[in-house]
Design a protein around this motif. Structure first.
Motif, PDB file in Angstrom:
ATOM      1  N   VAL A 134      -0.075   8.142  22.754  1.00  0.00           N
ATOM      2  CA  VAL A 134      -1.104   7.084  22.735  1.00  0.00           C
ATOM      3  C   VAL A 134      -2.404   7.613  23.338  1.00  0.00           C
ATOM      4  O   VAL A 134      -3.499   7.374  22.802  1.00  0.00           O
ATOM      5  CB  VAL A 134      -0.596   5.838  23.488  1.00  0.00           C
ATOM      6  N   CYS A 135      -2.314   8.330  24.447  1.00  0.00           N
ATOM      7  CA  CYS A 135      -3.525   8.874  25.070  1.00  0.00           C
ATOM      8  C   CYS A 135      -4.222   9.869  24.145  1.00  0.00           C
ATOM      9  O   CYS A 135      -5.464   9.874  24.056  1.00  0.00           O
ATOM     10  CB  CYS A 135      -3.179   9.545  26.388  1.00  0.00           C
ATOM     11  N   SER A 136      -3.469  10.685  23.458  1.00  0.00           N
ATOM     12  CA  SER A 136      -4.075  11.637  22.519  1.00  0.00           C
ATOM     13  C   SER A 136      -4.753  10.917  21.370  1.00  0.00           C
ATOM     14  O   SER A 136      -5.857  11.303  20.938  1.00  0.00           O
ATOM     15  CB  SER A 136      -3.003  12.587  21.985  1.00  0.00           C
ATOM     16  N   ALA A 137      -4.140   9.855  20.850  1.00  0.00           N
ATOM     17  CA  ALA A 137      -4.740   9.089  19.758  1.00  0.00           C
ATOM     18  C   ALA A 137      -6.019   8.398  20.212  1.00  0.00           C
ATOM     19  O   ALA A 137      -7.016   8.366  19.474  1.00  0.00           O
ATOM     20  CB  ALA A 137      -3.741   8.065  19.232  1.00  0.00           C
ATOM     21  N   VAL A 138      -6.010   7.852  21.409  1.00  0.00           N
ATOM     22  CA  VAL A 138      -7.219   7.203  21.941  1.00  0.00           C
ATOM     23  C   VAL A 138      -8.335   8.222  22.087  1.00  0.00           C
ATOM     24  O   VAL A 138      -9.506   7.942  21.755  1.00  0.00           O
ATOM     25  CB  VAL A 138      -6.904   6.512  23.286  1.00  0.00           C
ATOM     26  N   SER A 139      -8.023   9.412  22.564  1.00  0.00           N
ATOM     27  CA  SER A 139      -9.040  10.455  22.703  1.00  0.00           C
ATOM     28  C   SER A 139      -9.591  10.893  21.355  1.00  0.00           C
ATOM     29  O   SER A 139     -10.811  11.078  21.205  1.00  0.00           O
ATOM     30  CB  SER A 139      -8.462  11.665  23.433  1.00  0.00           C
ATOM     31  N   ALA A 140      -8.726  11.038  20.372  1.00  0.00           N
ATOM     32  CA  ALA A 140      -9.192  11.442  19.040  1.00  0.00           C
ATOM     33  C   ALA A 140     -10.091  10.366  18.443  1.00  0.00           C
ATOM     34  O   ALA A 140     -11.144  10.683  17.852  1.00  0.00           O
ATOM     35  CB  ALA A 140      -7.996  11.702  18.127  1.00  0.00           C
ATOM     36  N   ALA A 141      -9.723   9.107  18.608  1.00  0.00           N
ATOM     37  CA  ALA A 141     -10.563   8.019  18.089  1.00  0.00           C
ATOM     38  C   ALA A 141     -11.912   8.000  18.794  1.00  0.00           C
ATOM     39  O   ALA A 141     -12.960   7.797  18.161  1.00  0.00           O
ATOM     40  CB  ALA A 141      -9.845   6.686  18.257  1.00  0.00           C
ATOM     41  N   GLY A 142     -11.901   8.209  20.104  1.00  0.00           N
ATOM     42  CA  GLY A 142     -13.153   8.226  20.863  1.00  0.00           C
ATOM     43  C   GLY A 142     -14.069   9.361  20.440  1.00  0.00           C
ATOM     44  O   GLY A 142     -15.290   9.184  20.331  1.00  0.00           O
ATOM     45  N   LEU A 143     -13.492  10.523  20.190  1.00  0.00           N
ATOM     46  CA  LEU A 143     -14.310  11.652  19.741  1.00  0.00           C
ATOM     47  C   LEU A 143     -14.872  11.392  18.342  1.00  0.00           C
ATOM     48  O   LEU A 143     -15.999  11.810  18.043  1.00  0.00           O
ATOM     49  CB  LEU A 143     -13.502  12.942  19.774  1.00  0.00           C
ATOM     50  N   GLY A 144     -14.118  10.700  17.493  1.00  0.00           N
ATOM     51  CA  GLY A 144     -14.636  10.325  16.169  1.00  0.00           C
ATOM     52  C   GLY A 144     -15.805   9.361  16.281  1.00  0.00           C
ATOM     53  O   GLY A 144     -16.817   9.516  15.585  1.00  0.00           O
ATOM     54  N   ILE A 145     -15.691   8.381  17.166  1.00  0.00           N
ATOM     55  CA  ILE A 145     -16.801   7.439  17.382  1.00  0.00           C
ATOM     56  C   ILE A 145     -18.007   8.176  17.945  1.00  0.00           C
ATOM     57  O   ILE A 145     -19.154   7.899  17.574  1.00  0.00           O
ATOM     58  CB  ILE A 145     -16.347   6.304  18.310  1.00  0.00           C
ATOM     59  N   PRO A 180      -8.464  10.422  28.860  1.00  0.00           N
ATOM     60  CA  PRO A 180      -6.999  10.306  28.644  1.00  0.00           C
ATOM     61  C   PRO A 180      -6.312  11.643  28.405  1.00  0.00           C
ATOM     62  O   PRO A 180      -5.198  11.870  28.899  1.00  0.00           O
ATOM     63  CB  PRO A 180      -6.882   9.402  27.420  1.00  0.00           C
ATOM     64  N   VAL A 181      -6.927  12.553  27.672  1.00  0.00           N
ATOM     65  CA  VAL A 181      -6.321  13.858  27.432  1.00  0.00           C
ATOM     66  C   VAL A 181      -6.222  14.637  28.742  1.00  0.00           C
ATOM     67  O   VAL A 181      -5.218  15.304  29.011  1.00  0.00           O
ATOM     68  CB  VAL A 181      -7.137  14.660  26.374  1.00  0.00           C
ATOM     69  N   GLY A 182      -7.243  14.539  29.565  1.00  0.00           N
ATOM     70  CA  GLY A 182      -7.205  15.208  30.868  1.00  0.00           C
ATOM     71  C   GLY A 182      -6.094  14.660  31.746  1.00  0.00           C
ATOM     72  O   GLY A 182      -5.418  15.419  32.455  1.00  0.00           O
TER      73      GLY A 182
END
Length: 149
Positions: free
Chosen positions: A6-17, A40-42
């Motif tokens: 979940v944390c990785s998905a949130v980070s990927a979505a944030g980087l896309g935004i 979250p990734v950190g």
């Protein structure tokens, strides 16, 4: 495992935004979004997420939180009872009085340089004894002269 995903998905979505925001030429906002999305990734990489997940699902950890809560409740109860009784207030007042007595030296009120160091008292000017009528007219004359009359 699920928390890390979940944390990785949130980070990927944030980087896309952040990428879309940078495409719109809002670079400061995009940088801020990228910074938030990397948190979250950190946390996953440092192991904080795993520790939190283990703590959240551990009955021993919840029992520890309950013990801490009971401890806090006991501290607050004893503090409230102390305040209502007023016992500690009396002790504080006595301690404060003792500290003030010890703070002042016994000879502190005596001058340290002796009597010769004191400045001499200035003599007060005594008004000349004149009749009351003369003073009234002299004041009036001074006012008239001041105004040029």
């Amino acid at each position: 495992m699920i928390a890390e995903t979940v944390c990785s998905a949130v980070s990927a979505a944030g980087l896309g935004i952040a990428a879309v925001t940078a495409y719109r030429r809002r670079f400061l906002t995009a940088t801020r979004i990228a910074a938030y999305s990397l948190v979250p990734v950190g946390l996953v990489m440092t192991g904080v997420v795993e520790w939190l997940a283990d703590t959240a699902f551990s009955p021993v950890a919840w029992a520890g939180f309950a013990v801490l809560g009971v401890s806090w409740l006991l501290f607050m109860t004893t503090r409230t009872v102390e305040r209502r009784r007023g016992g500690t207030r009396k002790e504080r007042k006595e301690a404060r009085a003792a500290a003030q007595r010890d703070a002042v030296a016994p000879a502190a009120s005596e001058p340290s340089l002796g009597a010769g160091a004191r400045p001499a008292a200035r003599p007060t000017a005594k008004p000349a004894k004149t009749s009351r009528g003369d003073d009234d007219f002299s004041d009036i004359e001074a006012i008239l002269k001041k105004h040029g009359i």
